[in-house]
Design a protein around this motif. Structure first.
Motif, short mmCIF file in Angstrom:
data_model
loop_
_atom_site.label_atom_id
_atom_site.label_comp_id
_atom_site.label_asym_id
_atom_site.label_seq_id
_atom_site.Cartn_x
_atom_site.Cartn_y
_atom_site.Cartn_z
N LYS A 167 -7.53 10.22 -8.34
CA LYS A 167 -8.40 9.35 -9.12
C LYS A 167 -8.82 8.20 -8.23
O LYS A 167 -8.21 7.96 -7.19
CB LYS A 167 -7.62 8.80 -10.31
CG LYS A 167 -7.23 9.84 -11.32
CD LYS A 167 -6.96 9.13 -12.67
CE LYS A 167 -6.24 10.05 -13.63
NZ LYS A 167 -4.79 10.14 -13.40
N MET A 178 -8.93 4.70 -6.61
CA MET A 178 -7.86 3.72 -6.38
C MET A 178 -8.00 2.53 -7.34
O MET A 178 -9.11 2.04 -7.51
CB MET A 178 -7.95 3.26 -4.93
CG MET A 178 -7.11 2.08 -4.60
SD MET A 178 -7.10 1.83 -2.81
CE MET A 178 -6.75 0.10 -2.77
N LYS A 201 -0.06 10.83 -3.54
CA LYS A 201 -0.77 10.03 -4.54
C LYS A 201 -2.08 9.49 -4.00
O LYS A 201 -2.90 8.96 -4.75
CB LYS A 201 0.10 8.83 -4.94
CG LYS A 201 1.34 9.21 -5.73
CD LYS A 201 1.96 7.92 -6.25
CE LYS A 201 3.43 8.10 -6.53
NZ LYS A 201 4.14 6.81 -6.50
N SER A 246 -16.33 6.03 -0.51
CA SER A 246 -15.24 6.63 0.27
C SER A 246 -15.74 7.39 1.49
O SER A 246 -16.82 7.96 1.48
CB SER A 246 -14.46 7.62 -0.59
OG SER A 246 -13.86 6.96 -1.65
N VAL A 247 -14.92 7.40 2.51
CA VAL A 247 -15.29 8.14 3.72
C VAL A 247 -14.32 9.29 4.00
O VAL A 247 -14.51 10.05 4.95
CB VAL A 247 -15.36 7.22 4.96
CG1 VAL A 247 -16.48 6.21 4.80
CG2 VAL A 247 -14.04 6.52 5.22
N CYS A 248 -13.26 9.43 3.20
CA CYS A 248 -12.37 10.57 3.40
C CYS A 248 -13.08 11.85 2.97
O CYS A 248 -14.09 11.81 2.28
CB CYS A 248 -11.08 10.38 2.60
SG CYS A 248 -9.95 9.24 3.42
N CYS A 265 0.80 -1.23 0.00
CA CYS A 265 0.00 0.00 0.00
C CYS A 265 0.84 1.28 0.00
O CYS A 265 0.38 2.32 -0.49
CB CYS A 265 -0.94 0.03 1.20
SG CYS A 265 -1.66 -1.56 1.65
N TYR A 288 -12.96 -2.31 0.10
CA TYR A 288 -12.55 -1.16 -0.73
C TYR A 288 -11.34 -1.50 -1.60
O TYR A 288 -11.26 -1.11 -2.76
CB TYR A 288 -12.25 0.07 0.14
CG TYR A 288 -12.31 1.33 -0.69
CD1 TYR A 288 -13.50 2.04 -0.81
CD2 TYR A 288 -11.21 1.78 -1.42
CE1 TYR A 288 -13.59 3.16 -1.62
CE2 TYR A 288 -11.30 2.91 -2.23
CZ TYR A 288 -12.48 3.59 -2.31
OH TYR A 288 -12.58 4.69 -3.13
N VAL A 289 -10.40 -2.24 -1.00
CA VAL A 289 -9.17 -2.58 -1.70
C VAL A 289 -9.47 -3.45 -2.94
O VAL A 289 -8.85 -3.32 -3.99
CB VAL A 289 -8.19 -3.30 -0.74
CG1 VAL A 289 -7.04 -3.95 -1.48
CG2 VAL A 289 -7.66 -2.32 0.29
N CYS A 344 1.56 4.15 -2.70
CA CYS A 344 0.60 5.26 -2.89
C CYS A 344 0.26 5.96 -1.58
O CYS A 344 0.17 7.18 -1.54
CB CYS A 344 -0.68 4.75 -3.52
SG CYS A 344 -0.45 4.04 -5.15
N HIS A 345 0.06 5.18 -0.51
CA HIS A 345 -0.35 5.78 0.76
C HIS A 345 0.87 6.06 1.66
O HIS A 345 1.41 5.14 2.27
CB HIS A 345 -1.31 4.84 1.52
CG HIS A 345 -2.62 4.62 0.83
ND1 HIS A 345 -3.65 5.53 0.88
CD2 HIS A 345 -3.06 3.59 0.05
CE1 HIS A 345 -4.68 5.06 0.18
NE2 HIS A 345 -4.34 3.90 -0.34
C1 HEC Z 1 -1.72 2.54 -6.96
C2 HEC Z 1 -1.96 3.36 -5.79
C3 HEC Z 1 -2.65 2.72 -4.60
C4 HEC Z 1 -2.33 1.53 -3.94
C5 HEC Z 1 -1.22 0.55 -4.28
C6 HEC Z 1 -3.26 1.43 -2.83
N1 HEC Z 1 -4.12 2.51 -2.83
FE1 HEC Z 1 -5.63 2.82 -1.52
N2 HEC Z 1 -6.19 4.52 -2.50
C7 HEC Z 1 -5.49 5.06 -3.56
C8 HEC Z 1 -6.13 6.32 -3.93
C9 HEC Z 1 -5.68 7.23 -5.06
C10 HEC Z 1 -7.23 6.50 -3.07
C11 HEC Z 1 -8.20 7.70 -3.02
C12 HEC Z 1 -9.30 7.59 -4.03
C13 HEC Z 1 -10.30 6.59 -3.63
O1 HEC Z 1 -10.89 6.69 -2.54
O2 HEC Z 1 -10.54 5.67 -4.43
C14 HEC Z 1 -7.24 5.33 -2.20
C15 HEC Z 1 -8.21 5.09 -1.22
C16 HEC Z 1 -8.18 4.05 -0.32
C17 HEC Z 1 -9.21 3.78 0.65
C18 HEC Z 1 -10.54 4.49 0.78
C19 HEC Z 1 -10.48 5.76 1.57
C20 HEC Z 1 -11.85 6.36 1.78
O3 HEC Z 1 -12.00 7.55 1.56
O4 HEC Z 1 -12.78 5.66 2.17
C21 HEC Z 1 -8.78 2.71 1.38
C22 HEC Z 1 -9.51 2.06 2.54
C23 HEC Z 1 -7.50 2.30 0.84
N3 HEC Z 1 -7.18 3.13 -0.19
C24 HEC Z 1 -6.75 1.26 1.33
C25 HEC Z 1 -5.62 0.76 0.70
C26 HEC Z 1 -4.88 -0.39 1.17
C27 HEC Z 1 -5.16 -1.13 2.47
C28 HEC Z 1 -3.91 -0.65 0.25
C29 HEC Z 1 -2.92 -1.77 0.26
C30 HEC Z 1 -3.46 -3.10 0.31
C31 HEC Z 1 -4.04 0.35 -0.80
N4 HEC Z 1 -5.08 1.17 -0.49
C32 HEC Z 1 -3.25 0.39 -1.94
C33 HEC Z 1 -4.39 4.52 -4.20
C34 HEC Z 1 -3.78 3.32 -3.88
#
Ligand code: HEC
Length: 254
Positions: A111, A113, A55, A100-102, A27, A91-92, A30-31
């Motif tokens: 964009k 995820m 990102k 989304s809750v952010c 994760c 969500y993943v 990006c995070h």
């Molecule tokens: C390629 C980039 C990328 C990767 C890798 C990634 N994320 Fe994300 N994630 C994002 C982006 C961009 C957003 C914000 C947009 C959205 O909510 O879809 C996001 C949003 C989220 C949200 C939702 C937040 C909300 O507002 O509710 C969660 C939960 C989350 N990620 C968890 C994870 C976890 C856990 C992993 C690893 C297993 C992961 N992400 C891997 C790019 C990524």
């Protein structure tokens, strides 16, 4: 040899299951894990994300928002952790901004995820969920103010000629959490407190305040001198600069 080998396998599997390691692997590309809240506000609200060029929301943002918005934050902690993990895992696999809750002003910079289906397993997400759930509190414990018990604080106040600052709070008080996260973690605040104060944090749903002190609201800040005399008792949550002023006011009463 056999035992050593077995131990090694056990250690490796423990290591592989560590939520932090898994988060870093799956994760963190990006995070970003942690950026202080005030800096994040500046980045998103004043600078259109140009300060950090993030990102995705940071892990401390995810931890705070998910815990606040998913399930029952005031209920059983173990159940809540499962609810948050279930939302996160879903969500993943099936990201959708409608879920989304952010905050919208944060999400508007990103964009949707990309789905991580096939890249991370359910078991791994379980571990990541626990790590995410605890992250917010761990950050506060590591980087925030270190509180003491009142009796010890009083002894130290006498020895070091300092003022005791009691934070009257409850675990479920929203403005206490907000202040912990936005103010009590700022370098200037921590330094000001370390210099002249001894911080004590008391959950008033579980403990009575010492010296017969009453706090009607949470948070309340009560300043006590080394002779156990109350200097100031002020209810309410504060922004960073106002809180620094309050500390000055308490010092002036000494
Ligand atoms: C390629 C980039 C990328 C990767 C890798 C990634 N994320 Fe994300 N994630 C994002 C982006 C961009 C957003 C914000 C947009 C959205 O909510 O879809 C996001 C949003 C989220 C949200 C939702 C937040 C909300 O507002 O509710 C969660 C939960 C989350 N990620 C968890 C994870 C976890 C856990 C992993 C690893 C297993 C992961 N992400 C891997 C790019 C990524």
């Amino acid at each position: 040899m056999k035992i050593l080998g077995l131990l090694l396998i056990m250690m490796l599997s423990l290591w592989a299951n560590d939520g932090k390691v898994l988060f870093t692997k799956h994760c963190a590309s990006c995070h970003t894990p942690f950026i202080p809240m005030l800096k994040l506000k500046e980045n998103f609200l004043d600078h259109n994300n140009s300060l950090f060029k993030l990102k995705a929301p940071t892990l401390n943002q995810l931890s705070y928002r998910l815990k606040k918005r998913i399930g029952d934050p005031k209920g059983d902690e173990e159940l809540h952790r499962m609810e948050v993990t279930a939302f996160m895992s879903d969500y993943v696999m099936y990201p959708d901004k409608d879920k989304s809750v952010c905050l919208p002003e944060v999400l508007s910079h990103f964009k949707t995820m990309p789905s991580q289906k096939g890249k991370v397993t359910e078991d791994e997400l379980e571990e990541i969920g626990t790590y995410l759930y605890n992250f917010d509190n761990e950050v506060l414990q590591k980087k925030g103010i270190k509180y003491e018990g009142f009796e010890k604080a009083l002894q130290r106040a006498k020895k070091e000629d300092k003022i005791i600052m009691i934070k009257a709070m409850t675990k479920t008080c929203h403005f206490c959490r907000k202040m912990d996260r936005e103010v009590m973690i700022e370098k200037e605040v921590i330094e000001a407190i370390q210099k002249d104060f001894i911080p004590v944090s008391l959950d008033i749903s579980e403990h009575q305040l010492p010296l017969g002190i009453h706090a009607e609201l949470t948070p309340s800040f009560i300043f006590v001198d080394k002779n156990a005399k109350v200097l100031l008792n002020v209810p309410g949550a504060w922004k960073k600069n106002d809180f620094l002023e309050l500390l000055k006011e308490a010092k002036a009463k000494k």
